[in-house]
Design a protein around this motif. Structure first.
Motif, PDB file in Angstrom:
ATOM      1  N   GLU A  62      10.207   2.413  -0.371  1.00 26.46           N
ATOM      2  CA  GLU A  62      10.877   1.939   0.832  1.00 26.46           C
ATOM      3  C   GLU A  62       9.782   1.329   1.707  1.00 26.46           C
ATOM      4  O   GLU A  62       8.718   1.939   1.866  1.00 26.46           O
ATOM      5  CB  GLU A  62      11.530   3.137   1.520  1.00 26.46           C
ATOM      6  N   ILE A  63      10.031   0.162   2.249  1.00 26.98           N
ATOM      7  CA  ILE A  63       9.029  -0.481   3.090  1.00 26.98           C
ATOM      8  C   ILE A  63       9.065   0.159   4.475  1.00 26.98           C
ATOM      9  O   ILE A  63      10.127   0.272   5.094  1.00 26.98           O
ATOM     10  CB  ILE A  63       9.267  -2.007   3.168  1.00 26.98           C
ATOM     11  N   VAL A 111       9.559  -4.534  -2.733  1.00 34.83           N
ATOM     12  CA  VAL A 111      10.167  -3.446  -3.506  1.00 34.83           C
ATOM     13  C   VAL A 111      10.252  -3.822  -4.983  1.00 34.83           C
ATOM     14  O   VAL A 111       9.905  -3.032  -5.869  1.00 34.83           O
ATOM     15  CB  VAL A 111      11.568  -3.101  -2.934  1.00 34.83           C
ATOM     16  N   ARG A 112      10.691  -5.056  -5.269  1.00 35.66           N
ATOM     17  CA  ARG A 112      10.830  -5.514  -6.666  1.00 35.66           C
ATOM     18  C   ARG A 112       9.485  -5.540  -7.376  1.00 35.66           C
ATOM     19  O   ARG A 112       9.356  -5.058  -8.509  1.00 35.66           O
ATOM     20  CB  ARG A 112      11.470  -6.910  -6.697  1.00 35.66           C
ATOM     21  N   GLU A 113       8.481  -6.111  -6.721  1.00 38.71           N
ATOM     22  CA  GLU A 113       7.169  -6.229  -7.362  1.00 38.71           C
ATOM     23  C   GLU A 113       6.562  -4.855  -7.649  1.00 38.71           C
ATOM     24  O   GLU A 113       5.974  -4.653  -8.713  1.00 38.71           O
ATOM     25  CB  GLU A 113       6.226  -7.071  -6.500  1.00 38.71           C
ATOM     26  N   VAL A 114       6.695  -3.917  -6.739  1.00 40.70           N
ATOM     27  CA  VAL A 114       6.172  -2.568  -6.990  1.00 40.70           C
ATOM     28  C   VAL A 114       6.873  -1.950  -8.192  1.00 40.70           C
ATOM     29  O   VAL A 114       6.232  -1.395  -9.079  1.00 40.70           O
ATOM     30  CB  VAL A 114       6.305  -1.662  -5.743  1.00 40.70           C
ATOM     31  N   ALA A 173       0.857  -1.181   0.000  1.00 43.34           N
ATOM     32  CA  ALA A 173       0.000   0.000   0.000  1.00 43.34           C
ATOM     33  C   ALA A 173       0.896   1.235   0.000  1.00 43.34           C
ATOM     34  O   ALA A 173       1.724   1.403   0.890  1.00 43.34           O
ATOM     35  CB  ALA A 173      -0.899   0.008   1.233  1.00 43.34           C
ATOM     36  N   ILE A 174       0.721   2.072  -1.037  1.00 38.68           N
ATOM     37  CA  ILE A 174       1.538   3.272  -1.208  1.00 38.68           C
ATOM     38  C   ILE A 174       0.595   4.458  -1.322  1.00 38.68           C
ATOM     39  O   ILE A 174      -0.366   4.408  -2.105  1.00 38.68           O
ATOM     40  CB  ILE A 174       2.400   3.174  -2.491  1.00 38.68           C
ATOM     41  N   ARG A 175       0.860   5.517  -0.577  1.00 37.34           N
ATOM     42  CA  ARG A 175       0.024   6.713  -0.662  1.00 37.34           C
ATOM     43  C   ARG A 175       0.872   7.877  -1.155  1.00 37.34           C
ATOM     44  O   ARG A 175       2.079   7.932  -0.927  1.00 37.34           O
ATOM     45  CB  ARG A 175      -0.582   7.020   0.695  1.00 37.34           C
ATOM     46  N   ASP A 176       0.204   8.791  -1.847  1.00 41.57           N
ATOM     47  CA  ASP A 176       0.894   9.997  -2.306  1.00 41.57           C
ATOM     48  C   ASP A 176       0.650  11.117  -1.293  1.00 41.57           C
ATOM     49  O   ASP A 176      -0.034  10.923  -0.283  1.00 41.57           O
ATOM     50  CB  ASP A 176       0.479  10.379  -3.725  1.00 41.57           C
ATOM     51  N   GLY A 177       1.188  12.280  -1.558  1.00 45.82           N
ATOM     52  CA  GLY A 177       1.049  13.417  -0.654  1.00 45.82           C
ATOM     53  C   GLY A 177      -0.373  13.902  -0.485  1.00 45.82           C
ATOM     54  O   GLY A 177      -0.695  14.592   0.493  1.00 45.82           O
ATOM     55  N   ALA A 178      -1.260  13.534  -1.416  1.00 44.82           N
ATOM     56  CA  ALA A 178      -2.660  13.955  -1.342  1.00 44.82           C
ATOM     57  C   ALA A 178      -3.538  12.920  -0.636  1.00 44.82           C
ATOM     58  O   ALA A 178      -4.751  13.076  -0.589  1.00 44.82           O
ATOM     59  CB  ALA A 178      -3.192  14.219  -2.756  1.00 44.82           C
ATOM     60  N   TRP A 208       6.746   6.067  -1.192  1.00 39.51           N
ATOM     61  CA  TRP A 208       7.185   6.376  -2.554  1.00 39.51           C
ATOM     62  C   TRP A 208       8.463   7.197  -2.497  1.00 39.51           C
ATOM     63  O   TRP A 208       8.489   8.275  -1.902  1.00 39.51           O
ATOM     64  CB  TRP A 208       6.057   7.124  -3.242  1.00 39.51           C
ATOM     65  N   THR A 209       9.538   6.699  -3.139  1.00 39.64           N
ATOM     66  CA  THR A 209      10.819   7.405  -3.129  1.00 39.64           C
ATOM     67  C   THR A 209      11.281   7.843  -4.515  1.00 39.64           C
ATOM     68  O   THR A 209      12.227   8.619  -4.623  1.00 39.64           O
ATOM     69  CB  THR A 209      11.926   6.530  -2.496  1.00 39.64           C
ATOM     70  N   GLY A 210      10.643   7.345  -5.577  1.00 40.82           N
ATOM     71  CA  GLY A 210      11.053   7.735  -6.918  1.00 40.82           C
ATOM     72  C   GLY A 210      10.244   7.027  -7.986  1.00 40.82           C
ATOM     73  O   GLY A 210       9.433   6.150  -7.702  1.00 40.82           O
ATOM     74  N   GLY A 211      10.489   7.436  -9.228  1.00 40.71           N
ATOM     75  CA  GLY A 211       9.789   6.855 -10.366  1.00 40.71           C
ATOM     76  C   GLY A 211       8.420   7.479 -10.579  1.00 40.71           C
ATOM     77  O   GLY A 211       7.935   8.240  -9.744  1.00 40.71           O
ATOM     78  N   GLN A 212       7.841   7.158 -11.733  1.00 38.09           N
ATOM     79  CA  GLN A 212       6.509   7.652 -12.085  1.00 38.09           C
ATOM     80  C   GLN A 212       5.609   6.463 -12.400  1.00 38.09           C
ATOM     81  O   GLN A 212       6.051   5.505 -13.037  1.00 38.09           O
ATOM     82  CB  GLN A 212       6.580   8.588 -13.301  1.00 38.09           C
TER      83      GLN A 212
END
Length: 158
Positions: free
Chosen positions: A74-75, A62-65, A25-30, A108-112
């Protein structure tokens, strides 16, 4: 390879394998959460996949994401364990897996965001209020709910 998920279905085929897997589960700044539209079952889900020999389970996450979404993460923490023997996934090659998944929260540390065209046909930041409008398996909804529950202090163990 296509798959059918069975949950609490007395007509489900018997499991013949268990493969450790992860979701993240990854969330953005919003406050939106990243979901993928899967090719194998045409459902929306958290990114994730199977654990490979020689990996730490967090390295699998990390790899699967990265593979499915193009994002570097980063976990941060364990959201929960999901091992319901009444949830099996039947694949067209005859494999029937019992659910065995760890859900993590990732930062989230990088990429689009981008789809990979192999496992994912779409990658999208989703407002939590819109989740009910998406076709999501009940077991995945549970993980998403646990990940979004900021009051939850201990991992889910189920």
């Amino acid at each position: 390879m296509s798959r059918i998920d069975y949950l609490n279905d007395p007509n489900a085929p018997a499991a013949n394998s268990v493969v450790p897997s992860v979701t993240v589960a990854i969330r953005d700044g919003a406050g939106r959460i990243l979901l993928i539209h899967k090719i194998d079952n045409d459902l929306w889900a958290l990114p994730g996949g199977g654990h490979d020999a020689g990996e730490r389970i967090t390295d699998t996450a990390v790899r699967e994401v990265r593979e499915e979404t193009g994002l570097d993460v980063e976990i941060v923490r364990l959201v929960g364990t999901y091992t319901d023997p009444n949830h099996v996934m039947a694949y067209d090659d005859g494999e029937v897996r019992q659910q065995f998944s760890l859900c993590f929260e990732g930062r989230w540390t990088g990429g689009q965001p981008r789809e990979d065209g192999t496992e994912t046909k779409a990658v999208r930041w989703v407002n939590p209020a819109e989740i009910d409008n998406l076709n999501i398996h009940p077991s995945m909804r549970l993980r998403i709910s646990h990940a979004l529950d900021s009051a939850r202090t201990a991992p889910y163990l189920g």
